[in-house]
Design an enzyme around this catalytic site. Structure first.
Site, PDB file in Angstrom:
ATOM      1  N   ASP A  96     -48.466 -21.894  84.182  1.00  0.00           N
ATOM      2  CA  ASP A  96     -49.719 -21.170  84.383  1.00  0.00           C
ATOM      3  C   ASP A  96     -49.686 -19.946  83.437  1.00  0.00           C
ATOM      4  O   ASP A  96     -48.615 -19.618  82.912  1.00  0.00           O
ATOM      5  CB  ASP A  96     -49.724 -20.764  85.866  1.00  0.00           C
ATOM      6  CG  ASP A  96     -50.732 -19.722  86.202  1.00  0.00           C
ATOM      7  OD1 ASP A  96     -51.911 -19.955  85.946  1.00  0.00           O
ATOM      8  OD2 ASP A  96     -50.343 -18.661  86.731  1.00  0.00           O
ATOM      9  N   ASP A 102     -51.842 -16.392  83.727  1.00  0.00           N
ATOM     10  CA  ASP A 102     -51.904 -15.054  84.340  1.00  0.00           C
ATOM     11  C   ASP A 102     -50.934 -14.945  85.519  1.00  0.00           C
ATOM     12  O   ASP A 102     -50.947 -15.774  86.426  1.00  0.00           O
ATOM     13  CB  ASP A 102     -53.329 -14.760  84.824  1.00  0.00           C
ATOM     14  CG  ASP A 102     -54.278 -14.557  83.659  1.00  0.00           C
ATOM     15  OD1 ASP A 102     -54.284 -13.469  83.085  1.00  0.00           O
ATOM     16  OD2 ASP A 102     -54.981 -15.523  83.311  1.00  0.00           O
ATOM     17  N   ASP A 105     -48.207 -18.911  89.814  1.00  0.00           N
ATOM     18  CA  ASP A 105     -48.166 -17.818  90.800  1.00  0.00           C
ATOM     19  C   ASP A 105     -49.331 -17.835  91.790  1.00  0.00           C
ATOM     20  O   ASP A 105     -49.372 -17.007  92.696  1.00  0.00           O
ATOM     21  CB  ASP A 105     -48.202 -16.459  90.081  1.00  0.00           C
ATOM     22  CG  ASP A 105     -49.571 -16.179  89.489  1.00  0.00           C
ATOM     23  OD1 ASP A 105     -50.146 -17.106  88.889  1.00  0.00           O
ATOM     24  OD2 ASP A 105     -50.078 -15.061  89.663  1.00  0.00           O
TER      25      ASP A 105
HETATM   26  O1  LIG Z   1     -54.652 -19.981  86.291  1.00  0.00           O
HETATM   27  P1  LIG Z   1     -54.379 -18.634  85.736  1.00  0.00           P
HETATM   28  O2  LIG Z   1     -53.890 -18.667  84.322  1.00  0.00           O
HETATM   29  O3  LIG Z   1     -53.465 -17.826  86.617  1.00  0.00           O
HETATM   30  O4  LIG Z   1     -55.790 -17.914  85.726  1.00  0.00           O
HETATM   31  C1  LIG Z   1     -56.378 -17.479  86.946  1.00  0.00           C
HETATM   32  C2  LIG Z   1     -57.283 -16.308  86.680  1.00  0.00           C
HETATM   33  O5  LIG Z   1     -56.484 -15.389  85.931  1.00  0.00           O
HETATM   34  C3  LIG Z   1     -57.131 -14.223  85.453  1.00  0.00           C
HETATM   35  O6  LIG Z   1     -57.333 -13.338  86.550  1.00  0.00           O
HETATM   36  C4  LIG Z   1     -56.125 -12.823  87.074  1.00  0.00           C
HETATM   37  O7  LIG Z   1     -55.456 -12.059  86.058  1.00  0.00           O
HETATM   38  C5  LIG Z   1     -56.192 -10.890  85.604  1.00  0.00           C
HETATM   39  C6  LIG Z   1     -55.421 -10.259  84.466  1.00  0.00           C
HETATM   40  O8  LIG Z   1     -54.111  -9.954  84.835  1.00  0.00           O
HETATM   41  C7  LIG Z   1     -56.410  -9.959  86.798  1.00  0.00           C
HETATM   42  O9  LIG Z   1     -57.156  -8.817  86.389  1.00  0.00           O
HETATM   43  C8  LIG Z   1     -57.156 -10.703  87.906  1.00  0.00           C
HETATM   44  O10 LIG Z   1     -57.254  -9.884  89.058  1.00  0.00           O
HETATM   45  C9  LIG Z   1     -56.411 -11.980  88.298  1.00  0.00           C
HETATM   46  O11 LIG Z   1     -57.139 -12.749  89.232  1.00  0.00           O
HETATM   47  C10 LIG Z   1     -58.404 -14.543  84.734  1.00  0.00           C
HETATM   48  O12 LIG Z   1     -59.067 -13.353  84.374  1.00  0.00           O
HETATM   49  C11 LIG Z   1     -59.296 -15.450  85.537  1.00  0.00           C
HETATM   50  O13 LIG Z   1     -60.421 -15.813  84.782  1.00  0.00           O
HETATM   51  C12 LIG Z   1     -58.499 -16.707  85.855  1.00  0.00           C
HETATM   52  O14 LIG Z   1     -59.286 -17.632  86.549  1.00  0.00           O
END
Ligand SMILES: O=P(O)(O)OC[C@H]1O[C@H](O[C@H]2O[C@H](CO)[C@@H](O)[C@H](O)[C@H]2O)[C@H](O)[C@@H](O)[C@@H]1O
Length: 390
Positions: A133, A135, A320
């Site tokens: 993954d 983020d 995560d």
């Molecule tokens: O599947 P992932 O790669 O984990 O993506 C899921 C979402 O991740 C991002 O949001 C998350 O990370 C951001 C930056 O650290 C944070 O600000 C936010 O609160 C988290 O939810 C991304 O911006 C989303 O579009 C994704 O869907």
């Protein structure tokens, strides 16, 4: 599923595979990809499930809009919105429970670093396939989603992994965005929660392997505009367009406004019955209500790589978030592979191992590469190709 859903370059699968960079070309079994695609057409993955079909995934649990899944039993006295808000809160806990509880959880989901010998034993004699993954796994969680960069060291670690094992990034982000963060064209990318799957390419653009939700693009755009309009008045709220899905961010919104904001999102979604709502880390995700998630993307890639039905393959998935649980479930169900949850605090998970944060993920990747390197015979020790006699 229409032909249009599966997008392969005009040059055809064999030629497309030939265009892949060296080490992955051999692994991209063309017949496997074609097989995967036709299996999809036949519904061998259980079909995509049009809006209205059930979707039993953890991250993919439809809360709204999908006339799809049977709704979970309501908790008396709690509205659906409060459940959404509780899930958002639980996905990014600010405090861990008591030490005893943490210890019990760690015994159940030991550190993949602390148990590295066990991981190595499971991988011995097997072909590792890496899924990660983005983020919270490769990059630390930050307040501004546009600033979620990964470090240069992490990039080197991922590059090292991809040299030895087929490697895919499976993310909620759109592929273009995550590619710009990761910057490695030799990887597979499954963006928008797995509905936009692209393979390595020698050209600038990654090669499209599967887009099972293309018909949703106009409705996603329309929902984006409606959500922006509706949430504009909430300080800190932000809607992110991830091409085949949308994210409504709560991280910078005062907690007292979470319920009203969730209500606003739900109100908009009432006009979009083809979309469903799932929760992530301080985010609500709006996704096509089809039976497709990160777990399906993992299955598709394994099949495309020709690794389906092979007992000598070890898929490793590191993630995560709640949406990663769909992938952990798939590995658990296959009885093959290692799920690793990145979390400092105990969370309900189908992963078998844990790592605390992206720094530990990086250490794990480096260690895995080192282990592989030590096991690979050095060029001098490799048997030479037989030379024809002169
Ligand atoms: O599947 P992932 O790669 O984990 O993506 C899921 C979402 O991740 C991002 O949001 C998350 O990370 C951001 C930056 O650290 C944070 O600000 C936010 O609160 C988290 O939810 C991304 O911006 C989303 O579009 C994704 O869907």
């Amino acid at each position: 599923m229409s032909n249009q859903d599966v997008v392969l370059p005009d040059m055809g699968i064999a030629a497309a595979a030939a265009a892949l960079p060296g080490p992955v070309r051999a692994l991209f079994a063309c017949r496997g990809a074609a097989g995967a695609v036709s299996s999809l057409r036949r519904g061998a993955y259980g079909g995509l499930g049009l809006p209205g079909a059930a979707d039993g995934g953890a991250g993919g649990e439809p809360l709204l809009g999908a006339r799809a899944a049977p709704a979970p039993a309501p908790v008396p006295g709690r509205t659906c919105t409060s459940r959404v808000v509780e899930n958002i809160r639980a996905s990014s806990p600010t405090r861990c429970p008591a030490v005893d509880e943490c210890d019990a959880w760690t015994r159940k989901h030991p550190s993949a670093l602390g148990s590295f010998d066990e991981v190595a034993a499971a991988a011995t004699g097997k072909r590792i396939v890496m899924f990660m993954d983005y983020d919270g796994t490769l990059s630390p969680i930050v307040t501004d989603p546009d600033m979620a960069f990964m470090t240069a060291e992490m990039r080197e670690a991922v590059r090292g992994v991809a040299k030895h094992f087929p490697t895919a990034i499976v993310t909620g982000r759109c592929v273009e965005k995550v590619c710009s963060f990761v910057g490695l064209s030799e990887l597979y990318y499954a963006g928008s929660h797995g509905v936009d799957i692209k393979g390595p390419s020698s050209k600038d653009d990654q090669m499209v392997l599967l887009q099972p939700a293309r018909e949703f693009l106009p409705v996603i755009d329309k929902a984006f505009r409606a959500l922006e309009e509706r949430t504009r008045a909430t300080p800190g709220a932000r809607v992110e367009h991830n091409k085949f899905c949308l994210s409504v961010h709560f991280r910078c919104v005062a907690e007292k406004s979470w319920s009203p904001l969730a209500e606003q999102v739900k109100a908009v979604l009432r006009d979009f019955p083809k979309l469903k709502l799932t929760e992530g880390r301080k985010v609500l995700e709006i996704r096509p209500a089809i039976m497709w998630d990160k777990g399906r993307a993992v299955e598709f890639l394994l099949k495309s790589l020709g690794f389906d039905d092979r007992s000598d393959v070890l898929p490793v998935y590191i993630g995560d978030d709640r949406t990663d649980e769909d992938a952990f479930k798939v590995l658990k169900k296959r009885g093959q592979g290692l799920g690793i949850l990145v979390s400092k605090c105990p969370k309900e998970t189908d992963a078998s191992y844990s790592l605390q944060d992206p720094t530990e993920v990086m250490e794990f990747l480096v260690r895995l590469v080192e282990w592989k390197r030590l096991r690979s015979p050095s060029p001098a020790a490799r048997p030479r190709a037989v030379q024809p006699q002169k």
